[in-house]
Design an enzyme around this catalytic site. Structure first.
Site, PDB file in Angstrom:
ATOM      1  N   GLU A  57      40.738  44.224  34.692  1.00 43.52           N
ATOM      2  CA  GLU A  57      40.502  42.802  34.966  1.00 43.52           C
ATOM      3  C   GLU A  57      41.542  41.875  34.357  1.00 43.52           C
ATOM      4  O   GLU A  57      41.750  40.761  34.833  1.00 43.52           O
ATOM      5  CB  GLU A  57      39.127  42.363  34.436  1.00 43.52           C
ATOM      6  N   ASN A  58      42.178  42.293  33.256  1.00 44.08           N
ATOM      7  CA  ASN A  58      43.119  41.384  32.600  1.00 44.08           C
ATOM      8  C   ASN A  58      44.482  41.330  33.274  1.00 44.08           C
ATOM      9  O   ASN A  58      45.389  40.661  32.786  1.00 44.08           O
ATOM     10  CB  ASN A  58      43.271  41.732  31.119  1.00 44.08           C
TER      11      ASN A  58
END
Length: 256
Positions: free
Chosen positions: A64-65
């Site tokens: 997700e990052n």
């Protein structure tokens, strides 16, 4: 974009007396991820799935990052403090990996561009509800985080978890009592005892781990649980034989 670097680390382990170890649970889940899939891995046991990509299969891991093409954890001493996953753990990047803004990463999730997400769980209900972020206690973490987006936006949700808590309480239940991450979102569950599909009828056991019988799974499950037709037939034909794999390449779990 290929993932040969993911195939180099194939850890060796000894089978426990009954059921699968944490590594074996991750390896078993990896077998069901089809070639060419885009996959997001949750924190904990799901992170280990990246170590077990079957030879000849290409899987692209997303975090997700802001990384698409995540590799395995680096060797000790080779960590890059600026290359981490969403759990803040050091990772590597495979050849052809792409980096992008956090918002773009969630656009991929919310736009249904990720094929499979593998998450941990505190509870899973027989209708597929997932609780994996809080027990509801006063000192629990204050927010659900990205898991809510993942279960809402990813096409298929796998869960890897121990079948019971440390106190022996079932994690697979009729109804979740913890705050929910999502309703009716879980497709398949990998525990130390079995591989289980979530169906309208309840928890369907597709495969039993070595040394585990159906009665053991039944006793440790808090909802409706039943053997798949394939396992039922196998049990009738050779009840003394360990029941093995269901068809893990069924059309229900093929990429859409």
């Amino acid at each position: 974009m290929t993932s040969p670097s993911l195939q180099k680390s194939q850890p060796q382990f000894q089978s426990p007396a009954m059921g699968w170890s944490r590594d074996q649970m991750a390896q078993r889940a990896a077998l069901d991820i089809p070639d060419g899939a885009y996959v997001n891995l949750g924190i904990g046991i799901p992170e280990q799935v990246a170590r077990y990509v079957p030879e000849g299969r290409e899987v692209i891991y997303h975090t997700e990052n802001g990384l698409l093409g995540m590799g395995v954890a680096p060797e000790p001493g080779a960590e890059d403090s600026e290359l981490i996953n969403a759990g803040k753990k050091p990772v590597t990047a495979i050849p052809g990996a792409a980096y992008f803004h956090h918002a773009d990463s969630f656009a991929m999730i919310r736009g249904h561009h990720i094929d499979i997400c593998v998450l941990g769980a505190m509870q899973i209900s027989q209708s597929g509800d997932l609780a994996n972020w809080s027990t509801g206690a006063a000192d629990a973490i204050p927010a659900v985080g990205g898991a809510m987006d993942l279960v809402a936006g990813v096409k298929t949700i796998y869960v890897i978890t121990q079948h019971t808590t440390k106190n022996g309480e079932p994690k697979l239940v009729e109804h979740c009592t913890y705050p929910l991450t999502g309703r009716q979102v879980v497709n398949r569950i990998y525990t130390d005892l079995a591989v289980i599909a979530v169906t309208p009828e309840g928890f369907e056991v597709l495969e039993l781990a070595p040394g585990v019988d159906f009665e053991t799974v039944q006793q440790r499950t808090g909802g409706t649980v039943f053997l798949s037709e394939q396992l039922n037939q196998a049990a009738k034909q050779a009840p003394e034989t360990a029941i093995k794999f269901a068809d893990s390449n069924s059309a229900d779990y093929a990429l859409k």
